[in-house]
Design a protein around this motif. Structure first.
Motif, PDB file in Angstrom:
ATOM      1  N   VAL A   1       0.710  -1.166   0.152  1.00 22.76           N
ATOM      2  CA  VAL A   1       0.032   0.118   0.058  1.00 22.76           C
ATOM      3  C   VAL A   1       1.041   1.311  -0.147  1.00 22.76           C
ATOM      4  O   VAL A   1       0.755   2.030  -0.759  1.00 22.76           O
ATOM      5  N   ALA A   2       1.573   1.218   0.911  1.00 19.73           N
ATOM      6  CA  ALA A   2       2.644   2.440   1.245  1.00 19.73           C
ATOM      7  C   ALA A   2       3.668   2.226   1.980  1.00 19.73           C
ATOM      8  O   ALA A   2       3.738   1.213   2.716  1.00 19.73           O
TER       9      ALA A   2
ATOM     10  N   ASP B   1     -11.554  -1.321  -0.995  1.00 20.27           N
ATOM     11  CA  ASP B   1     -10.361  -1.187   0.161  1.00 20.27           C
ATOM     12  C   ASP B   1     -10.617  -2.021   1.175  1.00 20.27           C
ATOM     13  O   ASP B   1      -9.610  -1.983   2.156  1.00 20.27           O
TER      14      ASP B   1
ATOM     15  N   TYR C   1      -5.434  -4.984   6.909  1.00 20.63           N
ATOM     16  CA  TYR C   1      -4.266  -4.121   6.922  1.00 20.63           C
ATOM     17  C   TYR C   1      -3.142  -4.735   7.412  1.00 20.63           C
ATOM     18  O   TYR C   1      -3.514  -4.543   8.792  1.00 20.63           O
TER      19      TYR C   1
ATOM     20  N   ARG D   1      -5.147   9.305  -2.022  1.00 24.01           N
ATOM     21  CA  ARG D   1      -6.154   9.008  -1.120  1.00 24.01           C
ATOM     22  C   ARG D   1      -5.635   8.521   0.243  1.00 24.01           C
ATOM     23  O   ARG D   1      -6.206   9.064   1.084  1.00 24.01           O
ATOM     24  N   PHE D   2      -4.441   7.863   0.363  1.00 28.15           N
ATOM     25  CA  PHE D   2      -3.798   7.478   1.459  1.00 28.15           C
ATOM     26  C   PHE D   2      -2.545   8.320   1.890  1.00 28.15           C
ATOM     27  O   PHE D   2      -1.744   8.764   1.043  1.00 28.15           O
TER      28      PHE D   2
ATOM     29  N   MET E   1      -6.187   7.096   5.791  1.00 37.78           N
ATOM     30  CA  MET E   1      -7.041   6.505   4.537  1.00 37.78           C
ATOM     31  C   MET E   1      -8.445   7.410   4.221  1.00 37.78           C
ATOM     32  O   MET E   1      -9.473   7.562   5.273  1.00 37.78           O
TER      33      MET E   1
ATOM     34  N   ALA F   1      -3.355   3.973  -3.915  1.00 41.89           N
ATOM     35  CA  ALA F   1      -3.524   4.742  -2.754  1.00 41.89           C
ATOM     36  C   ALA F   1      -3.010   6.232  -2.880  1.00 41.89           C
ATOM     37  O   ALA F   1      -3.199   7.102  -1.937  1.00 41.89           O
TER      38      ALA F   1
ATOM     39  N   LEU G   1      -1.530   5.427   8.944  1.00 41.53           N
ATOM     40  CA  LEU G   1      -1.970   5.233   7.314  1.00 41.53           C
ATOM     41  C   LEU G   1      -3.338   5.990   7.597  1.00 41.53           C
ATOM     42  O   LEU G   1      -4.315   5.393   7.969  1.00 41.53           O
TER      43      LEU G   1
ATOM     44  N   TYR H   1       4.060   5.115  -2.640  1.00 38.62           N
ATOM     45  CA  TYR H   1       2.541   4.581  -2.472  1.00 38.62           C
ATOM     46  C   TYR H   1       2.274   3.687  -3.925  1.00 38.62           C
ATOM     47  O   TYR H   1       2.937   4.024  -4.900  1.00 38.62           O
TER      48      TYR H   1
END
Length: 123
Positions: A48-49, A90, A94, A67-68, A83, A64, A81, A60
């Motif tokens: 994700v990141a 999604d 996680y 948005r994240f 979000m 993502a 994180l 990212y």
């Protein structure tokens, strides 16, 4: 050794925001990069990141971007994180992960993992 514990996952509606936290213990947090990954039912775990040990570098996955936001507070040994604009796709568990290198290596190479926190996006 590094121990990681995620929190903050819950059921939210599409368009909502949510912040996940990753509390670390063991080595000084600034010594390692931190990443967030996710795994949806029936799918492979995906990146994700990621954020470097100093926090100065981030990256990212495409889904993502915009948005994240990943961040960290080394004094509190915590990574986050944020979000925003969550979508049903999604929905996943996680995971927080730690690695000695940045960017983080692949899922199979990253050495330290938390237990995961469930995020469900549904109306």
């Amino acid at each position: 050794q590094v121990q990681l514990a995620e929190s903050g996952g819950r059921l939210v509606q599409p368009g909502d925001s949510l912040r996940l936290s990753c509390q670390s213990s063991g080595r000084a947090m600034s010594a390692y990069a931190v990443g967030w990954f996710r795994q949806a039912p029936g799918k492979k775990r995906e990146f994700v990141a990621g954020i470097s040990g100093s926090g100065r570098s981030v990256d990212y996955e495409d889904f993502a971007k915009g948005r994240f936001t990943i961040s960290r507070d080394n004094d509190k040994s915590t990574a986050f994180l944020q979000m925003n604009g969550l979508k049903p796709e999604d929905t996943a568990v996680y995971y927080c992960a730690a690695d000695w290198t940045y960017p983080l290596r692949s899922v199979h190479a990253v050495p330290y993992w938390g237990q995961g926190t469930q995020v469900t996006v549904s109306s």
